[in-house]
Scaffold this motif. Sequence first.
Motif, PDB file in Angstrom:
ATOM      1  N   TRP A   1       0.838  -1.211   0.000  1.00  0.00           N
ATOM      2  CA  TRP A   1       0.000   0.000   0.000  1.00  0.00           C
ATOM      3  C   TRP A   1       0.869   1.255   0.000  1.00  0.00           C
ATOM      4  CZ3 TRP A   1      -0.704   3.999   3.581  1.00  0.00           C
ATOM      5  CH2 TRP A   1      -1.789   4.848   3.299  1.00  0.00           C
ATOM      6  N   LEU A   2       1.920   1.257   0.829  1.00  0.00           N
ATOM      7  CA  LEU A   2       2.816   2.418   0.895  1.00  0.00           C
ATOM      8  C   LEU A   2       3.550   2.626  -0.423  1.00  0.00           C
ATOM      9  CD1 LEU A   2       4.299   2.025   4.491  1.00  0.00           C
ATOM     10  CD2 LEU A   2       2.810   3.866   3.676  1.00  0.00           C
ATOM     11  N   LEU A   3       4.002   1.532  -1.026  1.00  0.00           N
ATOM     12  CA  LEU A   3       4.693   1.647  -2.310  1.00  0.00           C
ATOM     13  C   LEU A   3       3.754   2.187  -3.376  1.00  0.00           C
ATOM     14  CD1 LEU A   3       6.815  -1.652  -2.350  1.00  0.00           C
ATOM     15  CD2 LEU A   3       7.690   0.686  -2.166  1.00  0.00           C
ATOM     16  N   SER A   4       2.502   1.716  -3.376  1.00  0.00           N
ATOM     17  CA  SER A   4       1.511   2.211  -4.341  1.00  0.00           C
ATOM     18  C   SER A   4       1.246   3.688  -4.128  1.00  0.00           C
ATOM     19  CB  SER A   4       0.208   1.421  -4.221  1.00  0.00           C
ATOM     20  OG  SER A   4       0.428   0.050  -4.466  1.00  0.00           O
ATOM     21  N   LEU A   5       1.153   4.100  -2.853  1.00  0.00           N
ATOM     22  CA  LEU A   5       0.921   5.507  -2.557  1.00  0.00           C
ATOM     23  C   LEU A   5       2.084   6.366  -3.027  1.00  0.00           C
ATOM     24  CD1 LEU A   5      -0.864   7.635  -1.186  1.00  0.00           C
ATOM     25  CD2 LEU A   5       0.339   7.164   0.961  1.00  0.00           C
ATOM     26  N   LEU A   6       3.306   5.894  -2.775  1.00  0.00           N
ATOM     27  CA  LEU A   6       4.485   6.640  -3.224  1.00  0.00           C
ATOM     28  C   LEU A   6       4.498   6.760  -4.743  1.00  0.00           C
ATOM     29  CD1 LEU A   6       7.248   5.190  -0.862  1.00  0.00           C
ATOM     30  CD2 LEU A   6       6.418   7.554  -0.907  1.00  0.00           C
ATOM     31  N   PHE A   7       4.106   5.684  -5.432  1.00  0.00           N
ATOM     32  CA  PHE A   7       4.063   5.727  -6.903  1.00  0.00           C
ATOM     33  C   PHE A   7       3.040   6.758  -7.377  1.00  0.00           C
ATOM     34  CE2 PHE A   7       2.105   4.312 -10.893  1.00  0.00           C
ATOM     35  CZ  PHE A   7       3.216   4.321 -11.719  1.00  0.00           C
ATOM     36  N   LEU A   8       1.838   6.734  -6.766  1.00  0.00           N
ATOM     37  CA  LEU A   8       0.801   7.687  -7.160  1.00  0.00           C
ATOM     38  C   LEU A   8       1.241   9.117  -6.901  1.00  0.00           C
ATOM     39  CD1 LEU A   8      -2.397   5.823  -5.899  1.00  0.00           C
ATOM     40  CD2 LEU A   8      -1.742   6.251  -8.279  1.00  0.00           C
ATOM     41  N   LEU A   9       1.902   9.338  -5.760  1.00  0.00           N
ATOM     42  CA  LEU A   9       2.382  10.689  -5.454  1.00  0.00           C
ATOM     43  C   LEU A   9       3.421  11.141  -6.455  1.00  0.00           C
ATOM     44  CD1 LEU A   9       2.660  10.480  -1.553  1.00  0.00           C
ATOM     45  CD2 LEU A   9       1.045  11.877  -2.874  1.00  0.00           C
ATOM     46  N   SER A  10       4.266  10.191  -6.916  1.00  0.00           N
ATOM     47  CA  SER A  10       5.309  10.552  -7.885  1.00  0.00           C
ATOM     48  C   SER A  10       4.717  10.927  -9.231  1.00  0.00           C
ATOM     49  CB  SER A  10       6.297   9.387  -8.057  1.00  0.00           C
ATOM     50  OG  SER A  10       5.694   8.321  -8.756  1.00  0.00           O
ATOM     51  N   GLN A  11       3.464  10.454  -9.484  1.00  0.00           N
ATOM     52  CA  GLN A  11       2.837  10.724 -10.772  1.00  0.00           C
ATOM     53  C   GLN A  11       1.976  11.989 -10.773  1.00  0.00           C
ATOM     54  OE1 GLN A  11       3.581   8.527 -13.486  1.00  0.00           O
ATOM     55  NE2 GLN A  11       5.016   7.935 -11.873  1.00  0.00           N
ATOM     56  N   THR A  12       1.774  12.569  -9.589  1.00  0.00           N
ATOM     57  CA  THR A  12       0.816  13.676  -9.509  1.00  0.00           C
ATOM     58  C   THR A  12       1.274  14.893 -10.281  1.00  0.00           C
ATOM     59  OG1 THR A  12       1.828  14.338  -7.404  1.00  0.00           O
ATOM     60  CG2 THR A  12      -0.144  12.915  -7.308  1.00  0.00           C
ATOM     61  N   ASN A  13       2.564  15.081 -10.439  1.00  0.00           N
ATOM     62  CA  ASN A  13       3.063  16.258 -11.147  1.00  0.00           C
ATOM     63  C   ASN A  13       3.147  16.046 -12.653  1.00  0.00           C
ATOM     64  OD1 ASN A  13       3.356  17.830  -8.824  1.00  0.00           O
ATOM     65  ND2 ASN A  13       5.378  16.988  -8.383  1.00  0.00           N
ATOM     66  N   ALA A  14       2.929  14.823 -13.105  1.00  0.00           N
ATOM     67  CA  ALA A  14       3.002  14.559 -14.540  1.00  0.00           C
ATOM     68  C   ALA A  14       1.850  15.277 -15.248  1.00  0.00           C
ATOM     69  CB  ALA A  14       2.941  13.058 -14.801  1.00  0.00           C
ATOM     70  N   LYS A  15       2.132  15.795 -16.418  1.00  0.00           N
ATOM     71  CA  LYS A  15       1.153  16.571 -17.177  1.00  0.00           C
ATOM     72  C   LYS A  15       0.952  15.964 -18.563  1.00  0.00           C
ATOM     73  CE  LYS A  15       2.563  20.862 -14.876  1.00  0.00           C
ATOM     74  NZ  LYS A  15       3.228  22.188 -15.041  1.00  0.00           N
ATOM     75  N   VAL A  16      -0.141  16.348 -19.173  1.00  0.00           N
ATOM     76  CA  VAL A  16      -0.405  15.998 -20.566  1.00  0.00           C
ATOM     77  C   VAL A  16      -0.303  17.273 -21.395  1.00  0.00           C
ATOM     78  CG1 VAL A  16      -2.028  15.000 -22.199  1.00  0.00           C
ATOM     79  CG2 VAL A  16      -1.921  14.109 -19.863  1.00  0.00           C
ATOM     80  N   HIS A  17       0.560  17.262 -22.392  1.00  0.00           N
ATOM     81  CA  HIS A  17       0.775  18.426 -23.250  1.00  0.00           C
ATOM     82  C   HIS A  17       0.122  18.166 -24.609  1.00  0.00           C
ATOM     83  CE1 HIS A  17       4.021  20.062 -20.594  1.00  0.00           C
ATOM     84  NE2 HIS A  17       4.146  18.775 -20.297  1.00  0.00           N
TER      85      HIS A  17
ATOM     86  N   ASP B   1       5.984  13.249 -18.326  1.00  0.00           N
ATOM     87  CA  ASP B   1       4.825  13.862 -18.973  1.00  0.00           C
ATOM     88  C   ASP B   1       4.401  13.067 -20.204  1.00  0.00           C
ATOM     89  OD1 ASP B   1       4.964  15.816 -17.073  1.00  0.00           O
ATOM     90  OD2 ASP B   1       5.665  17.408 -18.403  1.00  0.00           O
ATOM     91  N   THR B   2       3.170  13.321 -20.639  1.00  0.00           N
ATOM     92  CA  THR B   2       2.620  12.700 -21.840  1.00  0.00           C
ATOM     93  C   THR B   2       2.427  13.762 -22.916  1.00  0.00           C
ATOM     94  OG1 THR B   2       1.509  10.945 -20.613  1.00  0.00           O
ATOM     95  CG2 THR B   2       0.616  11.473 -22.784  1.00  0.00           C
ATOM     96  N   LEU B   3       2.737  13.394 -24.141  1.00  0.00           N
ATOM     97  CA  LEU B   3       2.546  14.279 -25.287  1.00  0.00           C
ATOM     98  C   LEU B   3       1.424  13.746 -26.179  1.00  0.00           C
ATOM     99  CD1 LEU B   3       6.112  15.327 -26.525  1.00  0.00           C
ATOM    100  CD2 LEU B   3       4.173  16.865 -26.206  1.00  0.00           C
ATOM    101  N   VAL B   4       0.555  14.649 -26.607  1.00  0.00           N
ATOM    102  CA  VAL B   4      -0.457  14.340 -27.609  1.00  0.00           C
ATOM    103  C   VAL B   4      -0.313  15.389 -28.701  1.00  0.00           C
ATOM    104  CG1 VAL B   4      -2.909  14.043 -28.115  1.00  0.00           C
ATOM    105  CG2 VAL B   4      -2.012  13.400 -25.859  1.00  0.00           C
ATOM    106  N   VAL B   5       0.165  14.962 -29.870  1.00  0.00           N
ATOM    107  CA  VAL B   5       0.428  15.895 -30.965  1.00  0.00           C
ATOM    108  C   VAL B   5      -0.499  15.530 -32.120  1.00  0.00           C
ATOM    109  CG1 VAL B   5       2.152  16.910 -32.491  1.00  0.00           C
ATOM    110  CG2 VAL B   5       2.838  16.062 -30.234  1.00  0.00           C
ATOM    111  N   ASN B   6      -1.440  16.420 -32.400  1.00  0.00           N
ATOM    112  CA  ASN B   6      -2.377  16.212 -33.497  1.00  0.00           C
ATOM    113  C   ASN B   6      -1.765  16.774 -34.776  1.00  0.00           C
ATOM    114  OD1 ASN B   6      -4.840  15.520 -34.780  1.00  0.00           O
ATOM    115  ND2 ASN B   6      -5.487  17.652 -34.660  1.00  0.00           N
ATOM    116  N   VAL B   7      -1.417  15.894 -35.706  1.00  0.00           N
ATOM    117  CA  VAL B   7      -0.770  16.297 -36.955  1.00  0.00           C
ATOM    118  C   VAL B   7      -1.807  16.310 -38.071  1.00  0.00           C
ATOM    119  CG1 VAL B   7       1.038  15.753 -38.633  1.00  0.00           C
ATOM    120  CG2 VAL B   7       1.437  15.353 -36.189  1.00  0.00           C
ATOM    121  N   VAL B   8      -1.967  17.467 -38.695  1.00  0.00           N
ATOM    122  CA  VAL B   8      -2.893  17.639 -39.816  1.00  0.00           C
ATOM    123  C   VAL B   8      -2.072  17.931 -41.064  1.00  0.00           C
ATOM    124  CG1 VAL B   8      -4.811  18.986 -40.748  1.00  0.00           C
ATOM    125  CG2 VAL B   8      -4.692  18.526 -38.286  1.00  0.00           C
TER     126      VAL B   8
END
Length: 568
Positions: free
Chosen positions: A12-28, A66-73
């Motif tokens: 449970w603690l390891l899962s919590l630490l993992f989730l906390l480490s992901q909270t700052n990740a963003k989607v661009h 972070d995650t990138l989403v690039v819409n190419v037209v």
Amino acid sequence: MDAHSIFVITIWLLSLLFLLSQTNAKVHYHDFVIQETPVKRLCNTRNIITVNGEFPGPTIEVNSGDTLVVNVVNRAQYNVSLHWHGIRQMRTAWADGPEFVTQCPIRPGGSYKYRFTVEGQEGTLWWHAHSSWLRATVYGALIVHPKENHSYPFAEPTREIPIILGEWWDANPIDVVKEAAQTGAAPNISDALTINGQPGDHYNCSSKETTTFPVKPGETNLLRFINAALNTELFVSIANHQMTVVAADASYTKPFATSVIMLGPGQTTDVLVTMDQAPTSYYIAARAYSSAQGLPFDNTTTTAIVEYDCGCATKPGQSIPPAFPALPVYNDTATATAFAAGLKSISKVKIPEPVDEHLFFTVGLGLFDCHPGQQCGGPKGTRLGASINNVSFVFPSDYSILQAHRQGVPGVFTTDFPANPQVQFDYTATDISHELWQPVAATKLYKLKFGSVVQLVLQGTNIFVGENHPIHIHGYDFYILAEGFGNFDPAKDTAKFNLVDPPMRNTVAVPVKGWAVVRFVADNPGVWLLHCHLDVHISWGLAMAFLVEDGDSELESLEPAPVDLPPC
């Protein structure tokens, strides 16, 4: 508290630490519109293919995780795909981008969303078109900063400056490569080299637009060099300033000082520069490292200006020309070799072992017989070619290889790429038998089990002519264990392996008439192109692909294909 309860709480603690480490990740989210744009260079205005009308294209900045989403037209007249050079693309091979390898191209009028997470990587990468020669103008920087609240392994620089080296044709690059393909001759060389899209002071009609970087006395800046040139390896130097190399291909290195760096196409190098000289202006200059004897190359020099902003400008009419750096001569292999030898990982690394796959790939040029009735422009009426282990790679035209693999479509490729050259010879001799000059054209892949440790010897050949080849492997970083000249000899050269702190890269410059040994773990399922990043060579067939099988679990398997994957 019993052992089971301790185990549950620990999980449970390891899962919590993992989730906390992901909270700052963003989607661009980015929108990239591929379009024609009029651009003036070398006294002429030409319509070139750009992203969002910018040349070079937009700089993308993310933090690791972070995650990138690039819409190419695609609003241009050509098919296009984009490659995110150096991004590992863990389980997301569908977003890697090489045309007819991981996807069919985005047709004119079509679109595609590239979606991927940048995980466990920091530093300077870049993106570029991976269709024909659109890469000549369709490229930009991709900067991966450390995760939030994390820092660089060096003092924070005052400012960070992307510096993209490129080539310019005073013609349509697509027409240049098409004409060469029709005759089998080498394509015309570029008319200029560029820094951030501008040729600089040494070309006609270019001085007013020369790229200028304002700096202040005493500050230390991080310069992020990217070689986006199609066909030219480049020496770079800054007048009167030392550079301290701190990273290459988005992997940190032990800092070392140098007055010159060498980048093959595809490679990146990060340097720290302290502005400690007299407060005036200085040239950054780049020109070719050309290792192939007798072949034409762009021997011009591109410049940008580092300009000290100190409030001490000279009186009108008394401007002093920028100081010019000392650059190596065009064929200075010793300097290129010394620079490569200076690169070491920042700390001791755990080398993957034991080796499961020992591969030996010969890389080099060759000649094809002319088709009956065709007028060919290669040496003695032939067509120029290139190959790996005497197989000249043929890109499919009806299916992408990855789609054919996942859908079980027969006849698109085979998995019998040879692990070793089928004929052994003196690879770097000066008089190689002409019977060995003609490769076999085919679409062959080499299959790798998930998790296998791969050691690959890349052996340059002197068929037709020897040359330094920047070899890029998609989807992977690798350790460069050793480099040398002549023929690789496992009996004596294995002792030269650096098993302590070898550099990690995604593109290795295989020395002219020499070899390089790299090692990596096949931990990313999918189809991954290996090719020379001199685009003229990939168009001649200097490529192959690895097919890395899924592992045992979902997290070791390729994600399903996106619903908007471009149709073939």
